[in-house]
Design a protein around this motif. Structure first.
Motif, short mmCIF file in Angstrom:
data_model
loop_
_atom_site.label_atom_id
_atom_site.label_comp_id
_atom_site.label_asym_id
_atom_site.label_seq_id
_atom_site.Cartn_x
_atom_site.Cartn_y
_atom_site.Cartn_z
N VAL A 170 7.51 -42.97 -2.82
CA VAL A 170 8.79 -42.46 -2.65
C VAL A 170 9.27 -42.60 -1.06
N PHE A 171 10.19 -43.53 -0.90
CA PHE A 171 10.76 -43.89 0.38
C PHE A 171 11.66 -42.63 0.72
N VAL A 172 11.67 -41.73 2.22
CA VAL A 172 12.43 -40.87 2.40
C VAL A 172 13.07 -41.30 3.92
N PHE A 173 14.34 -41.10 3.57
CA PHE A 173 15.20 -41.44 4.98
C PHE A 173 15.77 -40.41 5.74
N PRO A 174 15.59 -39.63 6.69
CA PRO A 174 16.09 -38.16 7.21
C PRO A 174 17.33 -38.42 7.75
N ASN A 175 17.67 -39.66 8.16
CA ASN A 175 18.70 -39.93 8.95
C ASN A 175 19.39 -38.96 9.90
N ASN A 176 18.37 -38.31 10.48
CA ASN A 176 18.77 -37.33 11.59
C ASN A 176 17.35 -36.96 12.48
N LYS A 177 17.51 -36.93 13.65
CA LYS A 177 16.32 -36.78 14.18
C LYS A 177 15.70 -35.57 13.96
N ASN A 178 16.66 -34.49 13.74
CA ASN A 178 16.33 -33.12 13.55
C ASN A 178 15.62 -32.81 12.25
N ILE A 179 15.46 -33.92 11.25
CA ILE A 179 15.01 -33.80 9.91
C ILE A 179 13.63 -34.35 9.89
N ILE A 180 13.34 -35.44 10.81
CA ILE A 180 12.06 -35.94 10.69
C ILE A 180 10.91 -35.33 10.20
N MET A 181 10.87 -34.24 11.25
CA MET A 181 9.56 -33.34 11.12
C MET A 181 9.27 -32.81 10.00
N ALA A 182 10.51 -32.31 9.00
CA ALA A 182 10.59 -31.66 7.98
C ALA A 182 10.17 -32.56 6.89
N ALA A 183 10.56 -33.59 7.00
CA ALA A 183 10.07 -34.78 5.99
C ALA A 183 8.90 -35.16 6.16
N GLU A 184 8.21 -35.26 7.30
CA GLU A 184 6.76 -35.43 7.38
C GLU A 184 5.94 -34.40 6.82
N GLN A 185 6.57 -33.19 7.36
CA GLN A 185 5.62 -32.16 6.74
C GLN A 185 5.85 -32.03 4.92
N ALA A 186 6.77 -32.40 4.59
CA ALA A 186 6.82 -32.50 3.04
C ALA A 186 6.12 -33.56 2.54
N ARG A 187 5.86 -34.82 3.27
CA ARG A 187 5.12 -35.70 2.87
C ARG A 187 3.61 -35.37 3.06
N GLU A 188 3.32 -34.34 3.70
CA GLU A 188 1.87 -34.06 3.74
C GLU A 188 1.30 -33.07 2.78
N ILE A 189 2.24 -32.58 2.22
CA ILE A 189 1.93 -31.57 1.11
C ILE A 189 2.27 -31.78 -0.35
N SER A 190 2.70 -33.07 -0.23
CA SER A 190 3.37 -34.02 -1.63
C SER A 190 2.04 -34.52 -1.93
N ASP A 191 1.91 -34.70 -3.33
CA ASP A 191 0.78 -35.25 -4.19
C ASP A 191 1.27 -36.82 -4.31
N LYS A 192 2.59 -37.07 -4.05
CA LYS A 192 3.02 -38.56 -4.15
C LYS A 192 2.66 -39.26 -2.76
N ASN A 193 3.02 -40.53 -3.04
CA ASN A 193 2.70 -41.68 -1.95
C ASN A 193 4.02 -41.53 -1.32
N VAL A 194 4.20 -40.81 -0.16
CA VAL A 194 5.59 -40.52 0.37
C VAL A 194 5.66 -41.27 1.71
N ILE A 195 6.55 -42.51 1.81
CA ILE A 195 6.83 -42.99 3.04
C ILE A 195 8.07 -42.55 3.67
N VAL A 196 7.83 -41.94 4.95
CA VAL A 196 9.02 -41.47 5.58
C VAL A 196 9.50 -42.45 6.60
N ILE A 197 10.46 -43.09 6.51
CA ILE A 197 11.09 -44.09 7.22
C ILE A 197 11.94 -43.28 8.31
N PRO A 198 11.59 -43.07 9.70
CA PRO A 198 12.22 -42.28 10.56
C PRO A 198 13.51 -42.48 11.04
#
Length: 551
Positions: A385-413
């Motif tokens: 799953v690619f995640v596009f936060p589209n806001n500098k203030n959402i990137i960290m929350a997306a990264e945190q979601a990636r860390e606790i997900s059991d999927k292969n999550v790729i956060v494009i910042p």
């Protein structure tokens, strides 16, 4: 009354008091935004984060361990924005230390504050001094000295709070942007308010949430992009397990074959479970063997699906079904899926047309939480799953979601919608995952994003004089210009962004801008840069009259 130690009950009340102190003053925190734009959201994000923790704390047992675990898990899942994520990491580290203790004295609490700081700094890739991190660190370091001399908790926390305020007062000297704006760091002030609320409880003042100030930050979902023709597992089942010395992964393996969209996260003491299943009773029965269950929620997704496809009104649909982010799944499993955050019906439709599977409607003033993003990730039927936060203030929350997900999550910042559009277009299914990640990250740098909104206060920033109510142009995180005319402000912003090398220029006009006005801007750009490809799109975004993309 003097307290030399904290019981679990008192710790619970202090944390809840701290949450209410921040919640009741969140609009003041929002007003400390560096830019004079109408989207200051640090107070909203921090308050949403700690109020999520407070709700978990209220449901916890009156033991130090339970309260600490609830604070950690509640803030982790409820974290919104960078300030909220940092606050959740502070609470996570504090909780880790506190739950090791049967009794908390000032020495233990000081150690916990420093553990919180260490945890938060590890979570931030490039820590910036002059922020909440600095306020937390300096007050935590001083707390070790205070603890050696002070046994009474009220006197101890008063000193910690005083140090935090003193550090906060120096944040403008550490960050030039704060000094220019004439404000202190908003996140740091939020932390000071939490300390203050805790002190008030020790003084016997029990706070409550002010009427009319509760957070109601609704994250909308584009449901049409995630409807399936048939739903294999009909019941979305969620609950928490309060347990002891249980590994979340062990329970996850036990119910692995009971359904899909499975998420089991948490600690050895508090486990959050989410699953789509046809046998919710069997899942719950297994969970009850581990401990006490709370916040059990079972939704019939088949009924919800039928409501959507029978064209019920949006109001009736929400009233009957209360659909949240994870209630509908995509039918066909895909090798790759994409999740994006965006605001505005026009922009949402554009992203869908480009192949985005799940759009969380949010952004400025409406940052989705870690839990929201995690639910979106689990609602797409793909393990990549690619995640596009589209806001500098959402990137960290997306990264945190990636860390606790059991999927292969790729956060494009991505920090803006134009960046995500360019990145998504560059995706090539013929390339390997690694090659796509490299390309999608690289093309972000080729996009310049400009935005036009209005000022909410008088200020001088980057030598630009701004009057309240003026239109202001922003590009690359800098305030570029200000004026009384939207057309002239747009032209000046274009002048600062467009040059002879500009090839593709896109205008997204907002819900308060007419198509005619947008085409006037297009005409100006075409005259200025006749060789460029210029297009106008309805974005429908709030707050921002225009979003400009220049490549």
């Amino acid at each position: 009354m003097k307290y030399t130690t904290l019981s679990g009950q008192l710790l619970k009340e202090m944390l809840i008091n701290g949450a209410y102190e921040l919640e009741n003053n969140k609009e003041y925190i929002n007003s400390l935004n560096v830019f004079p734009v109408p989207d200051g959201d640090t107070g909203t994000n921090m308050s949403a984060t700690i109020m999520s923790a407070a709700e978990e704390i209220k449901a916890a047992d009156d033991t130090i361990e339970s309260v600490a675990n609830a604070a950690s898990m509640g803030s982790l899942m409820g974290a919104r924005g960078n300030s909220g994520v940092i606050l959740s990491q502070l609470l996570r580290g504090i909780a880790k230390k506190l739950k090791e203790s049967d009794e908390i004295d000032t020495d233990v609490f000081a150690e916990a504050l420093n553990e919180g700081v260490a945890t938060a700094y590890r979570a931030v890739m490039k820590p910036t001094e002059g922020t909440i991190l600095t306020v937390a660190r300096e007050s935590a370091e001083e707390s070790m000295l205070y603890a050696q001399e002070i046994e009474d908790f009220e006197d101890f926390l008063v000193k910690v709070h005083e140090k935090a305020e003193e550090t906060l007062s120096r944040t403008p000297d550490m960050l030039p942007a704060l000094k220019q704006a004439g404000v202190v760091d908003a996140g740091g002030k939020g932390l000071c308010l939490i300390y203050l609320g805790m002190i008030k409880r020790l003084q016997g003042k029990i706070l409550s949430k002010d009427e009319g100030t509760s957070i109601k930050q609704e994250v909308k979902v584009d449901k049409t992009s995630v409807i399936s023709n048939e739903i294999e597992f009909g019941y979305c089942t969620e609950f928490f397990i309060k347990t002891k010395n249980q590994n979340p992964d062990d329970f996850k393996n036990e119910i692995l074959n009971f359904g899909d969209s499975l998420v089991v996260v948490g600690t050895e003491e508090l486990i959050k479970v989410h699953i789509h299943t046809n046998r919710p009773g069997d899942v719950i029965n297994k969970a009850m063997k581990l401990g006490e269950l709370s916040k059990i929620k079972i939704d019939n997704m088949r009924e919800q699906h039928e409501s959507i496809i029978s064209n019920e009104s949006e109001e009736n649909f929400h009233e009957k079904n209360s659909v949240s982010l994870d209630k509908v799944v995509i039918e066909t499993e895909k090798e790759y899926a994409m999740v994006a955050v965006a605001a505005g019906d026009g922009i949402v439709n554009i992203l869908k047309d480009l192949g985005v599977d799940f759009v969380i409607e949010g952004g400025q003033t409406m940052n989705p939480s870690t839990h929201d993003i995690l639910d979106a990730i689990n609602s797409v039927n793909s393990n990549n799953v690619f995640v596009f936060p589209n806001n500098k203030n959402i990137i960290m929350a997306a990264e945190q979601a990636r860390e606790i997900s059991d999927k292969n999550v790729i956060v494009i910042p991505t920090k803006s919608v134009p960046e995500s559009i360019t990145s998504i277009i560059s995706f090539n299914p013929e390339l390997s995952l690694e090659e796509n990640i490299s390309e999608m990250n690289e093309v972000i740098g080729s996009v310049k994003t400009g935005q036009i909104t209005y000022a909410v206060r008088d200020t001088v920033f980057n030598d630009v004089e701004v009057k309240e109510g003026n239109y202001i142009g922003i590009s690359a995180g800098n305030l570029i210009n200000s004026g009384e005319s939207l057309k002239e402000t747009a032209k000046n912003l274009v002048d600062s962004m467009v040059d002879e090398d500009s090839e593709i220029i896109t205008i997204f006009y907002g819900n308060n801008t007419s198509e005619e006005e947008a085409f006037e801007v297009e005409g100006y750009i075409q005259e200025k840069c006749p060789s460029a490809e210029v297009s106008v799109n309805y974005g429908g975004q709030p707050i921002y009259y225009y979003i400009l993309s220049v490549e």
